[in-house]
Design a protein around this motif. Structure first.
Motif, short mmCIF file in Angstrom:
data_model
loop_
_atom_site.label_atom_id
_atom_site.label_comp_id
_atom_site.label_asym_id
_atom_site.label_seq_id
_atom_site.Cartn_x
_atom_site.Cartn_y
_atom_site.Cartn_z
N UNK A 11 0.87 -1.17 0.00
CA UNK A 11 0.00 0.00 0.00
C UNK A 11 0.90 1.21 0.00
N UNK A 12 0.51 2.25 -0.71
CA UNK A 12 1.33 3.44 -0.83
C UNK A 12 0.48 4.69 -0.66
N UNK A 13 1.00 5.65 0.07
CA UNK A 13 0.39 6.96 0.17
C UNK A 13 1.41 7.99 -0.28
N UNK A 14 1.05 8.77 -1.29
CA UNK A 14 1.89 9.86 -1.79
C UNK A 14 1.24 11.17 -1.38
N UNK A 15 2.02 12.01 -0.71
CA UNK A 15 1.50 13.26 -0.21
C UNK A 15 2.16 14.45 -0.91
N UNK A 16 1.43 15.54 -1.09
CA UNK A 16 2.04 16.72 -1.68
C UNK A 16 2.94 17.44 -0.67
N UNK A 17 3.81 18.28 -1.18
CA UNK A 17 4.59 19.14 -0.30
C UNK A 17 5.86 18.52 0.23
N UNK A 18 6.36 19.09 1.33
CA UNK A 18 7.69 18.77 1.85
C UNK A 18 7.68 18.04 3.19
N UNK A 19 6.52 17.73 3.73
CA UNK A 19 6.49 17.10 5.05
C UNK A 19 7.21 15.75 5.01
N UNK A 20 7.98 15.50 6.08
CA UNK A 20 8.81 14.30 6.14
C UNK A 20 8.40 13.43 7.34
N UNK A 21 8.13 12.16 7.05
CA UNK A 21 7.95 11.15 8.11
C UNK A 21 6.88 11.56 9.13
N UNK A 22 7.30 11.84 10.37
CA UNK A 22 6.35 12.18 11.41
C UNK A 22 5.57 13.46 11.10
N UNK A 23 6.09 14.26 10.17
CA UNK A 23 5.41 15.49 9.81
C UNK A 23 4.06 15.28 9.17
N UNK A 24 3.83 14.11 8.58
CA UNK A 24 2.53 13.81 7.97
C UNK A 24 1.82 12.66 8.69
N UNK A 25 2.24 12.37 9.89
CA UNK A 25 1.69 11.23 10.62
C UNK A 25 0.16 11.23 10.66
N UNK A 26 -0.43 12.39 10.90
CA UNK A 26 -1.88 12.46 10.99
C UNK A 26 -2.60 12.05 9.72
N UNK A 27 -1.92 12.16 8.59
CA UNK A 27 -2.54 11.79 7.31
C UNK A 27 -2.41 10.31 6.98
N UNK A 28 -1.55 9.60 7.70
CA UNK A 28 -1.31 8.19 7.36
C UNK A 28 -1.55 7.24 8.53
#
Length: 289
Positions: free
Chosen positions: A247-264
Motif C-alpha cells: 500500500x502506498x500513500x503519496x503526499x504533496x509538499x515537503x512534510x517528512x515522516x512524522x510530519x505527515x503522521x496524521x494523514x497516514x
C-alpha cells in the motif's frame, strides 16, 4: 473461569512489572520501560513495552525511531505506542546503537536482535510469535524495511517480520549516496564512515535483499520532502516486480515522516491489522486508532 482468567492476567502483569523494575499506566495499557533486550559488546540496549489489557496473546509491533541513524530514542514513539496498544497490538519501542560511534551494520543487527528477543519472550509479554510487524519513520523506516527484506523464507521465525510500515524510509542507499544534500551526506558519512563504499551501501539497501518471500509493506512519502521521492518510486517498482503486496500513500509538499503522521495513521494501523490480525477496521475508525 472468567474470574480465573482475570486473576491470571493480573498476576502476569504483576510479574512483568517486577521484572522490568519500572512500570507506568495509561488507561487500558501496561507500560514497562527500560527492558534490556541485548548487550552487544557490553552496550545495554533497551526497549519500552506497551501491552494491551487482557490475556492475549496479541500481535506485536516493533516501533523504530528516526533521527538520521545518529540521534533519537525509543521515547519518540511513546504516544503512538500507547495508541497501538489500545488498538490491540503489543508494541515495543526500541533503542539501537547510533552513528557515528557505531557504524553500519550495528543498527540493523540491533533491531534484528529485538525481534529475536521478542520471539524468545513471547509468552512472557503475551505476544503471538508469528505475528510480529515493524513500523518506523525516516531512518527507523529504513530499518523497518530492512527487517522486512533482509533474510528469506518464512516470516514467523528468527528476525523476520510479517508486515512493515515505512514513513519516508530510503530503500536504495547506493542511490541515496549520490545525493548532494548536505544533511544526507552528513548522515550517511556518520553511518558508513565514508561515502563511495558500494559494498557497504549495498548491504544497507533494503531493495538489495528483496525476494518473493518478503512480507507486505505500507510506505508513505511526500513528493518534495527530505528523502528524495525517487526512493519511493524505486520501492514501488521493486515490490510490484516481485508481486509483494503493498500500500502506498503519496503526499504533496515537503512534510517528512512524522510530519505527515496524521494523514497516514489510520492507513498504517489498518495495514498492520490486516496482515497481523487478518481483518481491517470495520466501520468508522475509533479515536484511538
Amino acid at each position: 473461569m472468567r474470574q480465573l482468567a482475570t486473576v491470571r492476567s493480573c498476576c502476569l502483569a504483576l510479574v512483568l512489572v517486577l521484572a522490568a523494575g519500572i512500570a507506568h499506566a495509561q488507561p487500558g495499557v501496561i507500560i514497562l520501560r527500560n527492558i534490556q533486550y541485548a548487550a552487544p559488546g557490553g552496550v545495554s540496549l533497551r526497549l519500552d513495552a506497551y501491552l494491551p489489557p487482557g490475556a492475549g496473546p496479541f500481535p506485536a509491533v516493533i516501533a523504530i525511531h528516526g533521527g538520521g541513524w545518529h540521534s533519537g530514542s525509543k521515547a519518540a514513539w511513546a504516544t503512538e505506542a500507547v495508541r497501538l496498544a489500545r488498538a490491540g497490538f503489543a508494541t515495543f519501542s526500541v533503542d539501537y546503537r547510533l552513528a557515528p560511534t557505531y557504524r553500519w551494520p550495528a543498527q540493523i543487527e540491533d533491531v534484528q536482535a529485538a525481534v529475536t528477543w521478542l520471539r524468545a519472550h513471547a509468552a512472557t509479554y503475551k505476544v503471538k510469535p508469528d505475528r510480529i510487524g515493524a513500523i518506523g519513520s525516516s531512518a527507523g523506516a529504513h530499518l523497518a524495511q530492512m527487517l522486512a527484506m533482509r533474510g528469506s523464507g518464512g516470516t514467523g521465525t528468527g528476525s523476520r517480520v510479517r508486515a512493515a510500515v515505512s514513513w519516508s524510509g530510503p530503500s536504495d542507499m547506493v542511490e541515496l549516496a549520490q545525493s548532494d544534500d548536505p544533511a544526507i551526506v552528513s548522515a550517511l558519512t556518520d553511518l558508513f564512515g565514508d561515502l563511495g563504499n558500494t559494498a557497504l551501501e549495498t548491504d544497507a539497501s533494503p531493495l538489495h535483499f528483496l525476494d518473493p518471500t518478503d512480507p507486505p509493506i505500507y510506505h508513505a512519502h511526500s513528493i518534495e520532502e527530505f528523502v528524495p521521492f525517487d526512493q519511493a518510486a524505486l520501492l514501488r517498482t521493486a515490490l510490484t516486480d516481485e508481486e509483494i503486496p503493498q500500500m502506498e500513500t503519496i503526499l504533496p509538499g515537503t512534510r517528512h515522516a512524522r510530519g505527515y503522521e496524521g494523514d497516514v495513521w489510520l492507513q498504517s494501523v489498518d495495514f498492520l491489522r490486516l496482515y497481523l490480525v487478518g481483518r481491517p477496521q470495520i466501520g468508522p475508525p475509533t479515536g484511538d486508532d
